[in-house]
Design an enzyme around this catalytic site. Structure first.
Site, PDB file in Angstrom:
ATOM      1  N   ILE A  56       1.077  -1.152  -0.018  1.00 58.43           N
ATOM      2  CA  ILE A  56      -0.363  -0.140  -0.240  1.00 58.43           C
ATOM      3  C   ILE A  56       0.856   0.819   0.041  1.00 58.43           C
ATOM      4  CG2 ILE A  56      -1.664  -1.051   0.901  1.00 58.43           C
ATOM      5  CD1 ILE A  56      -0.823   0.548   3.808  1.00 58.43           C
ATOM      6  N   THR A 118      -7.675   0.885  15.988  1.00 63.81           N
ATOM      7  CA  THR A 118      -7.335   0.263  17.510  1.00 63.81           C
ATOM      8  C   THR A 118      -7.917   1.624  18.346  1.00 63.81           C
ATOM      9  OG1 THR A 118      -5.920  -1.141  18.988  1.00 63.81           O
ATOM     10  CG2 THR A 118      -4.645   0.617  17.427  1.00 63.81           C
ATOM     11  N   ASP A 119      -8.422   0.276  19.611  1.00 61.67           N
ATOM     12  CA  ASP A 119      -8.126   1.072  21.213  1.00 61.67           C
ATOM     13  C   ASP A 119      -6.915   1.446  21.750  1.00 61.67           C
ATOM     14  OD1 ASP A 119      -6.769  -1.072  21.362  1.00 61.67           O
ATOM     15  OD2 ASP A 119      -9.224  -2.261  22.660  1.00 61.67           O
ATOM     16  N   GLU A 120      -5.628   1.112  20.325  1.00 65.43           N
ATOM     17  CA  GLU A 120      -4.294   0.901  21.646  1.00 65.43           C
ATOM     18  C   GLU A 120      -3.582   2.798  21.791  1.00 65.43           C
ATOM     19  OE1 GLU A 120      -1.062  -1.384  21.133  1.00 65.43           O
ATOM     20  OE2 GLU A 120      -2.560  -3.292  21.311  1.00 65.43           O
ATOM     21  N   TYR A 145       4.316  -0.174  17.107  1.00 60.14           N
ATOM     22  CA  TYR A 145       2.955  -0.197  16.815  1.00 60.14           C
ATOM     23  C   TYR A 145       1.481   0.731  17.038  1.00 60.14           C
ATOM     24  CZ  TYR A 145      -1.762  -2.624  16.250  1.00 60.14           C
ATOM     25  OH  TYR A 145      -3.523  -2.198  15.771  1.00 60.14           O
ATOM     26  N   LYS A 149      -0.248   3.279  14.711  1.00 57.28           N
ATOM     27  CA  LYS A 149      -1.482   3.586  14.267  1.00 57.28           C
ATOM     28  C   LYS A 149      -2.146   4.732  15.124  1.00 57.28           C
ATOM     29  CE  LYS A 149      -4.363   0.172  13.143  1.00 57.28           C
ATOM     30  NZ  LYS A 149      -3.811   0.125  11.722  1.00 57.28           N
TER      31      LYS A 149
HETATM   32  P1  NAD Z   1      -2.740  -9.066  10.302  1.00 58.75           P
HETATM   33  O1  NAD Z   1      -1.410  -8.866  11.641  1.00 58.75           O
HETATM   34  O2  NAD Z   1      -3.522 -10.771  10.428  1.00 58.75           O
HETATM   35  O3  NAD Z   1      -3.077  -9.188   8.967  1.00 58.75           O
HETATM   36  C1  NAD Z   1      -2.559  -7.715   8.426  1.00 58.75           C
HETATM   37  C2  NAD Z   1      -2.079  -7.507   6.940  1.00 58.75           C
HETATM   38  O4  NAD Z   1      -1.666  -6.607   6.124  1.00 58.75           O
HETATM   39  C3  NAD Z   1      -1.572  -8.811   6.121  1.00 58.75           C
HETATM   40  O5  NAD Z   1      -2.196 -10.137   5.279  1.00 58.75           O
HETATM   41  C4  NAD Z   1      -0.566  -8.368   6.146  1.00 58.75           C
HETATM   42  O6  NAD Z   1       0.398  -9.376   4.622  1.00 58.75           O
HETATM   43  C5  NAD Z   1      -0.498  -7.134   5.077  1.00 58.75           C
HETATM   44  N1  NAD Z   1       0.232  -5.630   4.725  1.00 58.75           N
HETATM   45  C6  NAD Z   1       0.640  -5.283   6.179  1.00 58.75           C
HETATM   46  N2  NAD Z   1       1.536  -4.591   5.354  1.00 58.75           N
HETATM   47  C7  NAD Z   1       0.790  -4.123   4.266  1.00 58.75           C
HETATM   48  C8  NAD Z   1       0.870  -3.026   3.206  1.00 58.75           C
HETATM   49  N3  NAD Z   1       2.560  -2.401   2.774  1.00 58.75           N
HETATM   50  N4  NAD Z   1       0.663  -3.181   2.232  1.00 58.75           N
HETATM   51  C9  NAD Z   1      -0.549  -4.118   2.069  1.00 58.75           C
HETATM   52  N5  NAD Z   1      -0.517  -5.378   2.634  1.00 58.75           N
HETATM   53  C10 NAD Z   1      -0.041  -5.377   4.310  1.00 58.75           C
HETATM   54  O7  NAD Z   1      -3.565  -8.087  11.387  1.00 58.75           O
HETATM   55  P2  NAD Z   1      -5.181  -7.582  11.788  1.00 58.75           P
HETATM   56  O8  NAD Z   1      -5.510  -8.376  13.140  1.00 58.75           O
HETATM   57  O9  NAD Z   1      -6.243  -8.545  10.985  1.00 58.75           O
HETATM   58  O10 NAD Z   1      -5.559  -6.155  11.745  1.00 58.75           O
HETATM   59  C11 NAD Z   1      -5.671  -5.590  10.677  1.00 58.75           C
HETATM   60  C12 NAD Z   1      -6.182  -4.363  11.175  1.00 58.75           C
HETATM   61  O11 NAD Z   1      -7.169  -3.746  12.296  1.00 58.75           O
HETATM   62  C13 NAD Z   1      -4.813  -3.332  11.535  1.00 58.75           C
HETATM   63  O12 NAD Z   1      -4.859  -2.084  10.664  1.00 58.75           O
HETATM   64  C14 NAD Z   1      -4.441  -3.307  12.534  1.00 58.75           C
HETATM   65  O13 NAD Z   1      -4.394  -2.132  13.341  1.00 58.75           O
HETATM   66  C15 NAD Z   1      -6.286  -3.690  13.576  1.00 58.75           C
HETATM   67  N6  NAD Z   1      -6.870  -3.904  14.651  1.00 58.75           N
HETATM   68  C16 NAD Z   1      -6.139  -5.287  15.350  1.00 58.75           C
HETATM   69  C17 NAD Z   1      -7.332  -5.619  15.867  1.00 58.75           C
HETATM   70  C18 NAD Z   1      -6.857  -7.402  16.714  1.00 58.75           C
HETATM   71  O14 NAD Z   1      -7.340  -7.233  17.699  1.00 58.75           O
HETATM   72  N7  NAD Z   1      -6.215  -7.604  16.097  1.00 58.75           N
HETATM   73  C19 NAD Z   1      -8.148  -4.894  16.722  1.00 58.75           C
HETATM   74  C20 NAD Z   1      -8.393  -3.252  16.197  1.00 58.75           C
HETATM   75  C21 NAD Z   1      -7.391  -2.867  15.441  1.00 58.75           C
HETATM   76  O1  DAU Z   2      -6.098  -4.095  21.768  1.00 63.08           O
HETATM   77  C1  DAU Z   2      -6.414  -4.265  19.791  1.00 63.08           C
HETATM   78  C2  DAU Z   2      -4.930  -4.805  19.950  1.00 63.08           C
HETATM   79  O2  DAU Z   2      -5.094  -5.757  20.108  1.00 63.08           O
HETATM   80  C3  DAU Z   2      -4.562  -4.892  18.289  1.00 63.08           C
HETATM   81  O3  DAU Z   2      -4.299  -3.019  18.073  1.00 63.08           O
HETATM   82  C4  DAU Z   2      -3.606  -5.441  17.928  1.00 63.08           C
HETATM   83  O4  DAU Z   2      -3.419  -5.088  16.430  1.00 63.08           O
HETATM   84  C5  DAU Z   2      -3.572  -6.736  18.606  1.00 63.08           C
HETATM   85  O5  DAU Z   2      -2.207  -7.461  18.315  1.00 63.08           O
HETATM   86  C6  DAU Z   2      -3.869  -6.820  19.635  1.00 63.08           C
HETATM   87  O6  DAU Z   2      -2.903  -6.513  20.399  1.00 63.08           O
HETATM   88  P1  DAU Z   2      -2.482  -6.540  21.958  1.00 63.08           P
HETATM   89  O7  DAU Z   2      -0.975  -6.789  22.498  1.00 63.08           O
HETATM   90  O8  DAU Z   2      -3.408  -6.687  23.452  1.00 63.08           O
HETATM   91  O9  DAU Z   2      -3.194  -8.510  21.817  1.00 63.08           O
HETATM   92  P2  DAU Z   2      -1.888  -9.770  21.654  1.00 63.08           P
HETATM   93  O10 DAU Z   2      -2.874 -11.031  21.446  1.00 63.08           O
HETATM   94  O11 DAU Z   2      -0.474  -9.542  21.638  1.00 63.08           O
HETATM   95  O12 DAU Z   2      -2.053  -9.706  23.600  1.00 63.08           O
HETATM   96  C7  DAU Z   2      -3.220  -9.551  24.130  1.00 63.08           C
HETATM   97  C8  DAU Z   2      -2.541  -9.956  24.966  1.00 63.08           C
HETATM   98  O13 DAU Z   2      -1.908 -11.265  25.861  1.00 63.08           O
HETATM   99  C9  DAU Z   2      -1.171  -9.185  25.959  1.00 63.08           C
HETATM  100  O14 DAU Z   2      -1.469  -8.274  27.531  1.00 63.08           O
HETATM  101  C10 DAU Z   2      -0.021  -9.953  26.290  1.00 63.08           C
HETATM  102  C11 DAU Z   2      -0.688 -11.363  26.876  1.00 63.08           C
HETATM  103  N1  DAU Z   2       0.002 -11.998  25.991  1.00 63.08           N
HETATM  104  C12 DAU Z   2       0.681 -12.382  24.566  1.00 63.08           C
HETATM  105  C13 DAU Z   2       0.813 -13.406  24.331  1.00 63.08           C
HETATM  106  C14 DAU Z   2       1.023 -13.399  22.982  1.00 63.08           C
HETATM  107  C15 DAU Z   2       0.717 -13.544  27.068  1.00 63.08           C
HETATM  108  O15 DAU Z   2       0.457 -13.266  28.345  1.00 63.08           O
HETATM  109  N2  DAU Z   2       1.006 -14.809  26.244  1.00 63.08           N
HETATM  110  C16 DAU Z   2       1.385 -14.695  25.388  1.00 63.08           C
HETATM  111  O16 DAU Z   2       1.412 -15.574  24.921  1.00 63.08           O
END
Ligand code: NAD
Ligand code: DAU
Length: 332
Positions: A56, A118-120, A145, A149
């Protein structure tokens, strides 16, 4: 029928969104994804979409794709906090330069944009705090991260105000569900237990994440696309802001008859996230499908998610060894 461009549509939340979009709209769906370690075309298996592999942050590619799109839904990002602590550079590239590149194309071609965040971006709350984040809570990100964001949200807000682009933003809490990369908390523990390893809890596990099923997140994104007001930000959360990581891991162990161990904590670990989604609920009439009080709200969704990882071992098996090796290097 229009054309919807979905960035990051081969990742966890994006691919679940594309599956939902195929059921809910007649739009022609184009997915653009770089296929980093987190992207996987198998996530889109069987779906009638056009797939373009690309970055992107590549202006000529993105200009051409946005020129042909009516709507852009922007999921693409580097998404894992632990990776951003090891090497932040790809986070600056994808989350900041990537979003900037997309915004310039949206500005030029007048496409409607929805930016996924994200909420972060709000930082964290004390573990015992009764507070929740609202749309007007000041930004205070902690990790590379969340800082990138937050920066991407500021860019979108500036392009709305300065250039009048038609965009909305959503900030969602922690998602879980099928197709989530096994580096993340819940699928890491499920696949550890399926693999005969103990589940791994960082530190004391007193941190709180406001868990939401990925389908509830994506349903909220549709509500915003269909009924959201241009220029507005919406918080998304399912009121699960009282369940500690320790309680989540105990529940997974209970459902899978497994054990957990404590491992090294994450540096700078955010303590508590809690989302106030009143605006989304009252103005757009959204509510989550996976609900319940206490861990009961999580039990059904977690049981389904565990079944998915059990039934789809070939999807995660190839990545497991390398992911665990990397965590081992950090004592995690
Ligand atoms: P993910 O890491 O599973 O997927 C991210 C995707 O983006 C991948 O397919 C990757 O190949 C693609 N990507 C990364 N860099 C790119 C680039 N430069 N160009 C094109 N594609 C690229 O992430 P996810 O957990 O599905 O998160 C998706 C979105 O939601 C993110 O913006 C993240 O910040 C947001 N979000 C995630 C969570 C969560 O809990 N996972 C919560 C709130 C918001
Ligand atoms: O809040 C939204 C965010 O949630 C998104 O923006 C991010 O993309 C997503 O990765 C997620 O972030 P966190 O850092 O909260 O998620 P994670 O799954 O890495 O970890 C969740 C919680 O669990 C965190 O407090 C760390 C803890 N943890 C994580 C891992 C991988 C463990 O205790 N053990 C583990 O092995």
């Amino acid at each position: 029928m229009g054309t919807m461009l979905v960035t990051g549509g081969a990742g966890f939340i994006g691919s679940n969104f594309v599956r939902m979009a195929c059921e809910r709209t007649d739009d022609h769906i184009v997915v653009v994804d770089k296929l980093t370690y987190a992207g996987n075309t198998a996530n889109l298996g069987g779906l009638d979409v056009e797939f373009v592999q690309g970055d992107i942050a590549e202006p000529s590619l993105i200009d051409g794709l946005v020129a042909n799109a009516d709507t852009v839904v922007h999921f693409a990002a580097e998404s894992h906090n632990d990776n951003s602590l090891r090497d932040p550079s790809s986070f600056v590239h994808s989350n900041l330069i990537g979003t900037f590149t997309l915004l310039e194309a949206v500005r030029k071609h007048n496409a409607r944009l929805h930016h996924i965040s994200t909420d972060e971006v709000f930082g964290d709350l004390a573990v015992d705090s009764p507070e929740r984040f609202t749309e007007t809570t000041p930004y205070n990100p902690s990790s590379p991260y969340s800082a990138t964001k937050a920066g991407s949200d500021h860019l979108v807000r500036a392009w709305i105000r300065s250039f009048g682009i038609e965009a909305t933003i959503s900030n969602c809490s922690n998602n879980y569900g099928p197709y989530q990369h096994i580096e993340k908390f819940i699928p890491r523990q499920i696949t550890n237990l399926l693999d005969g390893r103990p589940a791994k809890l960082y530190g004391t596990g007193e941190q709180v994440r406001d868990w939401i099923h990925v389908d509830d997140h994506n349903d909220a994104v549709f509500a915003i696309l269909e009924r959201g007001h241009i220029g507005e930000t919406y918080n998304i959360g399912a009121d699960n802001d009282h369940i500690t990581n320790k309680r989540v891991i105990e529940l997974i162990c209970e459902l899978m008859d497994g054990k957990f161990v404590h491992v090294a904590d994450r540096p700078g670990h955010d303590q508590r996230y809690a989302m106030d989604a009143t605006k989304l609920r009252t103005e757009l009439g959204w509510s989550p499908k996976y609900t319940g009080t206490g861990v009961d709200g999580l039990r059904e969704g977690l049981a389904q998610t565990i079944a998915w990882y059990r039934d789809n071992e070939s999807w995660w098996r190839g990545a497991k060894e390398a992911v665990e090796k990397q965590y081992e290097l950090q004592g995690q």
